[in-house]
Design a protein around this motif. Structure first.
Motif, mmCIF file in Angstrom:
data_model
loop_
_atom_site.group_PDB
_atom_site.id
_atom_site.type_symbol
_atom_site.label_atom_id
_atom_site.label_comp_id
_atom_site.label_asym_id
_atom_site.label_seq_id
_atom_site.Cartn_x
_atom_site.Cartn_y
_atom_site.Cartn_z
ATOM 1 N N GLU A 232 48.004 6.159 -2.552
ATOM 2 C CA GLU A 232 49.257 6.123 -3.259
ATOM 3 C C GLU A 232 50.450 6.378 -2.328
ATOM 4 O OE1 GLU A 232 49.873 5.417 -6.494
ATOM 5 O OE2 GLU A 232 47.773 4.914 -6.611
ATOM 6 N N SER A 233 50.210 7.054 -1.224
ATOM 7 C CA SER A 233 51.300 7.309 -0.302
ATOM 8 C C SER A 233 50.722 7.516 1.091
ATOM 9 C CB SER A 233 52.044 8.571 -0.733
ATOM 10 O OG SER A 233 52.848 9.032 0.323
ATOM 11 N N TYR A 234 51.581 7.545 2.099
ATOM 12 C CA TYR A 234 51.069 7.853 3.445
ATOM 13 C C TYR A 234 50.609 9.307 3.502
ATOM 14 C CZ TYR A 234 55.528 10.142 4.175
ATOM 15 O OH TYR A 234 56.596 10.978 4.042
ATOM 16 N N ASN A 235 51.057 10.127 2.553
ATOM 17 C CA ASN A 235 50.628 11.520 2.530
ATOM 18 C C ASN A 235 49.300 11.711 1.827
ATOM 19 O OD1 ASN A 235 52.304 13.138 4.019
ATOM 20 N ND2 ASN A 235 53.934 13.001 2.493
ATOM 21 N N ASN A 236 48.863 10.692 1.121
ATOM 22 C CA ASN A 236 47.566 10.752 0.476
ATOM 23 C C ASN A 236 46.975 9.343 0.466
ATOM 24 O OD1 ASN A 236 45.373 11.599 -0.910
ATOM 25 N ND2 ASN A 236 46.352 11.495 -2.924
ATOM 26 N N PRO A 237 46.717 8.809 1.650
ATOM 27 C CA PRO A 237 46.321 7.394 1.709
ATOM 28 C C PRO A 237 44.844 7.203 1.401
ATOM 29 C CG PRO A 237 46.521 8.279 3.927
ATOM 30 C CD PRO A 237 46.780 9.415 2.974
ATOM 31 N N GLU A 238 44.552 7.158 0.099
ATOM 32 C CA GLU A 238 43.147 6.964 -0.284
ATOM 33 C C GLU A 238 42.687 5.565 0.090
ATOM 34 O OE1 GLU A 238 42.792 8.096 -4.355
ATOM 35 O OE2 GLU A 238 42.970 10.221 -3.832
ATOM 36 N N THR A 239 43.637 4.643 0.085
ATOM 37 C CA THR A 239 43.308 3.278 0.483
ATOM 38 C C THR A 239 44.399 2.763 1.414
ATOM 39 O OG1 THR A 239 42.527 3.021 -1.773
ATOM 40 C CG2 THR A 239 42.585 1.050 -0.440
#
Ligand SMILES: C[S@@+](CC[C@H](N)C(=O)[O-])C[C@H]1O[C@@H](n2cnc3c(N)ncnc32)[C@H](O)[C@@H]1O
Length: 291
Positions: A232-239
């Motif tokens: 969802e974001s570069y801070n939480n890049p699940e994909t």
């Protein structure tokens, strides 16, 4: 931070953050402890025998995650409390190959060609606020040129950052840095005028679109520069997804589908039709290579 630092004298940092009553600390914990945020490192070749530099390292998550892969990591940060947090965090977790340097970028005590990787995660947009008499875009360009000089040939720069053209901004979403709507998509001089009216300060947390980031990196000397969508974001890049092509098309049609309000569905359908869906996501990770 002073409460957290005091508590860390007697307790492990994870326990301090995860059991705090303050909801802001609890929210920050998930993000500070999540080493998977840095899994983009596996898009690059192994860090064995290599040196990494993190600019504006904050609470140490990137350096922590890189320390298991890279031979040495330097974490630079200008805020003393964050430097103290990192020092205690790495001591408690017995991480010995991260060197912490309190410094304000670009004033760093390293020779040219010292690193194989330079990381700006959520930092490139903030650098102009530290040099208020310089044009923001010039500060960002000079920062990437400095990163280029610090890298060895074949080294990489990594930039995790928001996208100026995220479709949400066209519906009035606030800029995530200064909390003012419309400024990311307005021409810079109007964004500046509006920001001064709302906050009393200039607009300088410049974001770009995919082409803008690639251009910034190329102008700094990086020959290869590629942007990916970070969901969802570069801070939480699940994909991490390429912006265009088959895998991207597949991802947006089959995986990234969730219930949306009608106007958002329409915007996405139009963007998809124009081949711009990847260009209008919230955040990118951009990787450049020094020849
Ligand atoms: C949004 S935080 C990101 C922290 C970290 N990179 C991460 O991804 O969690 C931005 C950080 O950059 C630091 N910073 C901003 N300008 C800086 C500069 N000129 N030199 C060093 N650090 C800087 C701030 O103090 C802050 O810790």
């Amino acid at each position: 931070m002073s409460w957290v630092l005091e508590e860390m004298k007697a307790r492990h940092w994870k326990e301090v953050l995860s059991t705090a009553d303050d909801p802001d600390i609890a929210r920050a914990f998930t993000f500070i402890a999540n080493l998977n945020r840095v899994n983009w490192q596996y898009l690059l070749s192994s860090g064995r025998g290599r040196a990494a530099l993190c600019i504006g390292e904050g609470m140490g998550t990137t350096a922590h995650a890189l320390s298991g892969n890279y031979a040495t990591v330097v974490a630079t940060e200008q805020v003393l409390a964050r430097v103290d947090f990192m020092r205690r965090r790495f001591e408690q977790d017995e991480i010995e190959n991260v060197r912490i340097v309190r410094a304000k970028f670009p004033d760093l005590p390293f020779a040219k060609g010292s690193f194989d990787l330079v990381v700006f995660n959520g930092v490139l947009e903030w650098l102009p606020s530290g040099q208020p008499s310089e044009p923001p875009a010039e500060v960002q360009r000079a920062s990437l040129r400095k990163a280029f000089r610090l890298l060895k040939p074949g080294g990489h720069v990594y930039v995790g950052i928001e996208n100026r053209w995220c479709y949400e901004y066209f519906f009035g979403a606030k800029d995530p840095h200064i909390g003012v709507p419309w400024v990311t998509i307005l021409p810079r001089w109007i964004a500046n005028w509006r920001t001064r009216r709302v906050t009393g300060r200039r607009y300088d947390t410049y974001l770009y679109g995919r082409r803008g980031y690639v251009r910034l990196l190329r102008r700094a000397g990086f020959t290869e520069a590629q942007a990916f969508v970070a969901k969802e974001s570069y801070n939480n890049p699940e994909t991490i997804v390429p912006l265009t092509g088959g895998p991207s098309e597949y991802f947006f049609r089959s995986i990234d589908v969730k219930p949306q309000r009608a106007h958002r569905r329409l915007a996405q359908a139009i963007a998809s039709r124009l081949g711009l869906l990847g260009e209008m996501q919230y955040a990118f990770v951009v990787i450049g290579t020094k020849p």
